[in-house]
Design an enzyme around this catalytic site. Structure first.
Site, short mmCIF file in Angstrom:
data_model
loop_
_atom_site.label_atom_id
_atom_site.label_comp_id
_atom_site.label_asym_id
_atom_site.label_seq_id
_atom_site.Cartn_x
_atom_site.Cartn_y
_atom_site.Cartn_z
N HIS A 1 -12.78 3.91 -5.38
CA HIS A 1 -11.45 4.44 -5.66
C HIS A 1 -10.39 3.39 -5.34
O HIS A 1 -10.44 2.73 -4.31
CB HIS A 1 -11.18 5.70 -4.83
N ASP B 1 -5.59 19.96 -4.39
CA ASP B 1 -4.94 18.66 -4.56
C ASP B 1 -3.97 18.67 -5.73
O ASP B 1 -2.87 18.14 -5.63
CB ASP B 1 -5.99 17.55 -4.76
N ARG C 1 4.37 17.47 -4.04
CA ARG C 1 4.73 16.21 -3.36
C ARG C 1 5.55 15.31 -4.29
O ARG C 1 6.49 14.64 -3.89
CB ARG C 1 3.46 15.47 -2.91
N SER D 1 -5.59 13.52 0.04
CA SER D 1 -5.65 13.72 -1.41
C SER D 1 -6.80 12.90 -2.01
O SER D 1 -7.63 13.42 -2.77
CB SER D 1 -4.30 13.30 -2.02
N LYS E 1 -10.78 14.33 -3.16
CA LYS E 1 -11.28 14.16 -4.53
C LYS E 1 -12.65 13.49 -4.52
O LYS E 1 -13.54 13.85 -5.27
CB LYS E 1 -10.30 13.31 -5.36
N1 URA Z 1 -3.56 8.67 -5.26
C1 URA Z 1 -4.04 9.91 -5.05
O1 URA Z 1 -5.07 10.29 -5.58
N2 URA Z 1 -3.34 10.73 -4.24
C2 URA Z 1 -2.22 10.36 -3.63
O2 URA Z 1 -1.65 11.14 -2.90
C3 URA Z 1 -1.72 9.05 -3.86
C4 URA Z 1 -2.43 8.22 -4.67
#
Ligand code: URA
Length: 446
Positions: free
Chosen positions: A82, A161, A168, A183, A187
Site C-alpha cells: 500500500h 472507512d 473527514r 483507515s 482496508k
Molecule cells: N489513504 C487512505 O486510504 N486513508 C487515509 O485516510 C489517507 C490516505
C-alpha cells in the site's frame, strides 16, 4: 453508553476504551450517530490524537464493520502493498505483476484517486475493456489460476472507512496520523492480507510533509499491523517530485509498461525493486532482501513480469494489444510543450502542484462522483538536479480543452523552480520501519 460522553472524553484528551470506540463506529455505520456528532468526534481525535492501543482498536472495529475477505483458499502467504498516496505513483502496476511472476500470490483490492493523487483502479480502467469488477469467487479463482487479480473496493468490505473518510474529507480531519493509520490498515486487514509492505510517502506531494510525521505514521501502521498479527514493514520514500515522468491515467499505464519492459524511469524501477524484494521476503520466497532483489531483476529483464501483466489484463477483459501498440490507449487532442523560461538547474518540481495541474486537466476527481478523462495529464521531461537551457522542453501537457490547458500551464509554471546552484540530491528511499522485536520478522531479516 452515550455518544455525547465518548466525544467529551476524547475532547478532554482521555484514552478511549475498545468498547467506546466500537460503540461510536458501529452505531455510526448503522446510521444511529448523526454526521455532526461523528464530525465532532473526528475533530477531537484530530486535535487530541489516539495512542497505539486506541488506533489499533479503532482499526479492529472498522474491519468488523463489514465483510472480511477470506483468501485462505489461495495457497501461499498473501502479501499486500500500500502506498499512502503520491503523484505519478504507478508502482502497483509494476510491482504486482513483478512479484506475482516470482510466485507471491497477489490478491489486490485497490482504490480510486481523490484530489491530486491518482488511484490504481482509474489507471487500469484506461485500458480498453479492463474491468475491476469481479465477484469474490472470481477474484479468488483468478489469483489461484494466474497468481494475480486487481479489483476495486466492495461496498460491503469496511463500510466504516468509506463513511468516516467522506466526513473527514469535508471536516479538515484527513491529515490526522492515527485516522490515516486506521483507515489504511483497516482496508489492508479487511482485504485479507497475511503480510503488508507499506510505502509511506513524504514531501510536497504527500499527506506527510516532513520526515518526523512520516516516521510517526509508518511506526503506528507497523504497530497496528503487528498487533493484528500481520507481518508489516514500512518504507519511507520521497514524494517531493513526482515519481517517474508521467502523471495521468493512460500516460501512467504507458510508463508502467515501459518499466515492465525494462525501459522505465530510474526512480520508479528502483522503488518497485525495493518494495518488491520486501514482498518476496515477507511472502517467504526469499530469506534475504539482496537475493530477492536479484531474483526480481532477473524476472524484469526476462520479460516474465510483462507477461504476467498481459495475463492480468486479459483475465479481466482488457485489450492486451496495448503492450505492442500504445495507440490503443486514448490520446488527448492537444499536446503542448512547456519550455524553460531561463537556464540553470531544476531545483524543485512541486509534486502536489503537478498533481493539481493534472486534476485541472480532468485526470483526477475534485469530488467523489466526478468523471475522469483518462487521456489527459502531464509528462515531465526533466527531473530535479538536471541542467537545462532556456527554451528546453520541461513538460508536455496533454489536454482536450484549451482553457484547461492554459490553467495547467500556469500551475506548471509555478511548480518548477530553476536556480543557478546545483541542488542537493534527495534520496528516494529514506528509511525502513519495522518491529525489531517481532520474532517472525527477526527471522526473515536476520
Ligand atoms: N489513504 C487512505 O486510504 N486513508 C487515509 O485516510 C489517507 C490516505
Amino acid at each position: 453508553m452515550r455518544v455525547y460522553d465518548v466525544i467529551a472524553k476524547k475532547r478532554d484528551g482521555e484514552k478511549l476504551t475498545s468498547k467506546e470506540l466500537d460503540f461510536i463506529v458501529q452505531e455510526f455505520v448503522k446510521g444511529k450517530v448523526a454526521d455532526y456528532q461523528m464530525s465532532a468526534f473526528l475533530m477531537a481525535c484530530y486535535t487530541r490524537g489516539l495512542d497505539v492501543d486506541e488506533t489499533s482498536n479503532l482499526t479492529k472495529t472498522m474491519v468488523s464493520s463489514g465483510k472480511q475477505v477470506d483468501l485462505s483458499a489461495i495457497p501461499g502467504i498473501k502479501v499486500d502493498k500500500h502506498s499512502t498516496g503520491g503523484v505519478g505513483d504507478k508502482t502497483t502496476l509494476v510491482v504486482t505483476p513483478l512479484v506475482a511472476a516470482a510466485g507471491v500470490p497477489v490478491a489486490k483490492i485497490s482504490g480510486r484517486g481523490l484530489g491530486h493523487t491518482g488511484g490504481t483502479i482509474d489507471k487500469l480502467e484506461s485500458i480498453p475493456g479492463f474491468s475491476p469488477y469481479l465477484t469474490m469467487s472470481e477474484f479468488i479463482e483468478q489469483v489461484s489460476k494466474i497468481g494475480i487479480a486487481i479489483i476495486g473496493a466492495s461496498k460491503s468490505v469496511n463500510p466504516a472507512d468509506k463513511k468516516i473518510y467522506a466526513l473527514r474529507d469535508v471536516t479538515a480531519t484527513v491529515s490526522s496520523i492515527p485516522l490515516i493509520a486506521s483507515s489504511i490498515m483497516s482496508k489492508k486487514i479487511a482485504g485479507g492480507a497475511d503480510a503488508i509492505v507499506l510505502d509511506v510517502k513524504v514531501g510536497s506531494g504527500a499527506f506527510m510533509k516532513n520526515l518526523g510525521d512520516a516516521r510517526k505514521l509508518a511506526k503506528l501502521m507497523v504497530d497496528v499491523g503487528e498487533k493484528a498479527e500481520r507481518k508489516t514493514v514500512a518504507v519511507i520514500t520521497n514524494m517531493d517530485e513526482p515519481l517517474g515522468f508521467a502523471v495521468g491515467n493512460s500516460l501512467e499505464i504507458k510508463e508502467a509498461m515501459d518499466t515492465l519492459k525494462g525501459n522505465g524511469p530510474k526512480d520508479l524501477t528502483e522503488l518497485c525493486l525495493n518494495l518488491g524484494s520486501r514482498m518476496l521476503v515477507l511472502g517467504g520466497l526469499e530469506k534475504e532482501i539482496g537475493l530477492a532483489r536479484k531474483k526480481l531483476e532477473g524476472i524484469l529483464s526476462s520479460g516474465k513480469a510483462l507477461d504476467k501483466f498481459v495475463q492480468l489484463i486479459e483475465a479481466q477483459g482488457g485489450d492486451s494489444g496495448i503492450i505492442d501498440d500504445y495507440d490503443v490507449l486514448t490520446k488527448a487532442k492537444i499536446i503542448s510543450d512547456y519550455t524553460a523560461p531561463n537556464g540553470g538547474y531544476i531545483s524543485s518540481i512541486d509534486a502536489e502542484a503537478v498533481g493539481r495541474a493534472a486534476l485541472e486537466l480532468g485526470a483526477g476527481r475534485a469530488a467523489k462522483d466526478d468523471k475522469i478523462d483518462s487521456s489527459v495529464g502531464i509528462i515531465l521531461k526533466r527531473k530535479v538536479g538536471n541542467y537545462i537551457e532556456a527554451g528546453d522542453v520541461l513538460a508536455e501537457i496533454h489536454s482536450n480543452d484549451m482553457d484547461l490547458l492554459d490553467r495547467a500551464d500556469t500551475i506548471i509554471d509555478n511548480a518548477i523552480s530553476i536556480s543557478k546552484e546545483k541542488p542537493e540530491k534527495k534520496e528516494l528511499i529514506l528509511e525502513e520501519i519495522r518491529i525489531n522485536s517481532s520474532p517472525s520478522l527477526r527471522a526473515y531479516y536476520s
